[in-house]
Design a protein around this motif. Sequence first.
Motif, short mmCIF file in Angstrom:
data_model
loop_
_atom_site.label_atom_id
_atom_site.label_comp_id
_atom_site.label_asym_id
_atom_site.label_seq_id
_atom_site.Cartn_x
_atom_site.Cartn_y
_atom_site.Cartn_z
N THR A 199 28.23 5.36 19.90
CA THR A 199 29.03 4.16 20.18
C THR A 199 29.13 3.28 18.94
O THR A 199 30.21 2.82 18.57
N ARG A 200 28.01 3.07 18.29
CA ARG A 200 28.00 2.23 17.08
C ARG A 200 28.82 2.89 15.96
O ARG A 200 29.54 2.20 15.24
N LEU A 201 28.70 4.20 15.81
CA LEU A 201 29.47 4.90 14.78
C LEU A 201 30.96 4.81 15.07
O LEU A 201 31.77 4.65 14.15
N GLN A 202 31.34 4.88 16.36
CA GLN A 202 32.75 4.76 16.72
C GLN A 202 33.26 3.36 16.42
O GLN A 202 34.38 3.19 15.93
N GLN A 203 32.43 2.35 16.67
CA GLN A 203 32.82 0.98 16.34
C GLN A 203 33.06 0.83 14.84
O GLN A 203 34.04 0.22 14.42
N LEU A 204 32.17 1.41 14.04
CA LEU A 204 32.35 1.36 12.58
C LEU A 204 33.61 2.12 12.16
O LEU A 204 34.34 1.66 11.27
N ALA A 205 33.85 3.27 12.77
CA ALA A 205 35.06 4.04 12.44
C ALA A 205 36.31 3.24 12.78
O ALA A 205 37.28 3.24 12.00
N ASP A 206 36.29 2.54 13.92
CA ASP A 206 37.44 1.71 14.30
C ASP A 206 37.63 0.56 13.31
O ASP A 206 38.75 0.23 12.94
N GLN A 207 36.53 -0.05 12.88
CA GLN A 207 36.61 -1.13 11.89
C GLN A 207 37.15 -0.61 10.57
O GLN A 207 37.98 -1.27 9.92
N ARG A 208 36.70 0.58 10.17
CA ARG A 208 37.19 1.18 8.92
C ARG A 208 38.69 1.46 9.02
O ARG A 208 39.45 1.21 8.08
N ALA A 209 39.12 1.99 10.17
CA ALA A 209 40.54 2.31 10.35
C ALA A 209 41.38 1.03 10.30
O ALA A 209 42.45 1.02 9.67
N SER A 210 40.90 -0.02 10.92
CA SER A 210 41.61 -1.30 10.89
C SER A 210 41.70 -1.84 9.46
O SER A 210 42.76 -2.29 9.02
N THR A 211 40.59 -1.76 8.74
CA THR A 211 40.57 -2.22 7.35
C THR A 211 41.51 -1.37 6.50
O THR A 211 42.24 -1.89 5.65
N GLN A 212 41.51 -0.06 6.74
CA GLN A 212 42.38 0.83 5.98
C GLN A 212 43.84 0.52 6.26
O GLN A 212 44.67 0.52 5.33
N ASN A 213 44.18 0.23 7.51
CA ASN A 213 45.57 -0.13 7.84
C ASN A 213 45.98 -1.41 7.11
O ASN A 213 47.09 -1.50 6.59
N ASP A 227 19.96 8.97 25.31
CA ASP A 227 20.30 7.54 25.31
C ASP A 227 20.46 7.01 23.88
O ASP A 227 21.37 6.24 23.59
N ILE A 228 19.56 7.42 23.01
CA ILE A 228 19.61 6.98 21.61
C ILE A 228 20.88 7.54 20.96
O ILE A 228 21.59 6.83 20.24
N GLU A 229 21.16 8.81 21.23
CA GLU A 229 22.35 9.45 20.65
C GLU A 229 23.63 8.78 21.14
O GLU A 229 24.58 8.61 20.37
#
Length: 135
Positions: A35-49, A28-30
Amino acid sequence: ADDRNAETQRKQQQHDGFLLSTYQSVHDIEQLRDTRLQQLADQRASTQNYLDSLNGRLGQLQARVQNFKPYSSAPNARAVPDQLAEDIVRTVNEVRAQRSVLDGKLTEEGALRQQFQLDIDRYRQLKAPAGSASR
């Protein structure tokens, strides 16, 4: 010093209670971590774009400014229009700001990974059988 120790112990007990009441397993913790890491990765990708588009705009502005003094060697070249100069400054500042956001997301990701690992380790400790060596 005793007050600090008592406060630290109280916070640890509170966090332990949170871990035990929130999660049924390490899995559950993992899952939440992922999920949180994927959200951050999506935010990073959006910022990079966005940063890529800003860099493209900056390239266009820099190409335009070459037609004006002092960048152009043409004898009849005009001075750089104020609006163009302002656009370049604004774009450079926005590029700088977005790079900072990107750096912040990387730092946040590292802190998130570290905190989740500490939580996983502590959860395992709390769930370990009473007589085990990990206690």
